[in-house]
Scaffold this motif. Structure first.
Motif, PDB file in Angstrom:
ATOM      1  N   GLU A 215      69.465  -2.642 -46.146  1.00 16.66           N
ATOM      2  CA  GLU A 215      68.275  -2.024 -46.738  1.00 16.66           C
ATOM      3  C   GLU A 215      67.364  -3.088 -47.337  1.00 16.66           C
ATOM      4  O   GLU A 215      67.832  -4.143 -47.763  1.00 16.66           O
ATOM      5  CB  GLU A 215      68.655  -1.031 -47.842  1.00 16.66           C
TER       6      GLU A 215
ATOM      7  N   CYS B 241      65.749   0.246 -43.405  1.00 18.53           N
ATOM      8  CA  CYS B 241      67.177   0.043 -43.177  1.00 18.53           C
ATOM      9  C   CYS B 241      67.355  -0.366 -41.722  1.00 18.53           C
ATOM     10  O   CYS B 241      67.099   0.429 -40.819  1.00 18.53           O
ATOM     11  CB  CYS B 241      67.961   1.300 -43.478  1.00 18.53           C
TER      12      CYS B 241
ATOM     13  N   TRP C  40      69.153   8.956 -46.000  1.00 16.61           N
ATOM     14  CA  TRP C  40      69.035   8.217 -47.256  1.00 16.61           C
ATOM     15  C   TRP C  40      69.669   9.063 -48.363  1.00 16.61           C
ATOM     16  O   TRP C  40      69.449  10.282 -48.427  1.00 16.61           O
ATOM     17  CB  TRP C  40      67.581   7.936 -47.607  1.00 16.61           C
TER      18      TRP C  40
ATOM     19  N   ARG D 175      62.058   7.023 -38.125  1.00 18.57           N
ATOM     20  CA  ARG D 175      62.909   6.025 -37.477  1.00 18.57           C
ATOM     21  C   ARG D 175      62.190   5.409 -36.297  1.00 18.57           C
ATOM     22  O   ARG D 175      61.337   6.047 -35.666  1.00 18.57           O
ATOM     23  CB  ARG D 175      64.237   6.647 -37.032  1.00 18.57           C
TER      24      ARG D 175
ATOM     25  N   CYS E 270      71.143   3.637 -47.490  1.00 19.76           N
ATOM     26  CA  CYS E 270      70.987   4.053 -46.106  1.00 19.76           C
ATOM     27  C   CYS E 270      72.346   4.502 -45.596  1.00 19.76           C
ATOM     28  O   CYS E 270      73.369   3.895 -45.938  1.00 19.76           O
ATOM     29  CB  CYS E 270      70.457   2.857 -45.310  1.00 19.76           C
TER      30      CYS E 270
END
Length: 121
Positions: free
Chosen positions: A6, A22, A36, A72, A96
């Motif tokens: 992270e 992350c 998270w 992501r 993470c």
């Protein structure tokens, strides 16, 4: 061996923003759920947000809904947490997490080392 690293934590004033990152390595990232969590001093670790590998939808704790956004980038094996309108009660170590399905009560199997977020009033 899976590694989760992270970054992006720090000190910010109330109302400010931070973006946590992350980076994952060592496992198949693109087909894994990511999440998270956070842990404030003297409190238990709590769920913050999750994004399934399919990215069909995202999940948030009520306390952060509308202020935090999880996303992501599978090409970069990285998951992000954009945090806005931060409050002092958001102060915690943010972790993470890889795998599991927190929105179904299934905890992740892998965790990062955590990054400190401190929000001053």
């Amino acid at each position: 061996q899976l590694q989760l690293v992270e970054s992006g934590g720090g000190l910010v004033q109330a109302g400010g923003s931070l973006r946590l990152s992350c980076a994952a390595s060592g496992r198949t990232f693109g087909t894994s759920n990511m999440a998270w969590f956070r842990q404030a001093p003297g409190k238990e670790r709590e769920f913050v947000a999750a994004i399934p590998w399919s990215e069909i939808r995202t999940y948030y704790a009520d306390s952060v809904k509308g202020r935090f956004t999880i996303s992501r980038d599978n090409a970069k094996n990285t998951v992000y947490l954009q945090m806005t309108s931060l409050k002092p009660e958001d102060t915690a170590v943010y972790y993470c997490a890889f795998g599991g399905a927190p929105w179904q009560g299934l905890l992740p199997g892998y965790w990062g080392q955590g990054t400190q977020v401190t929000v001053s009033s």
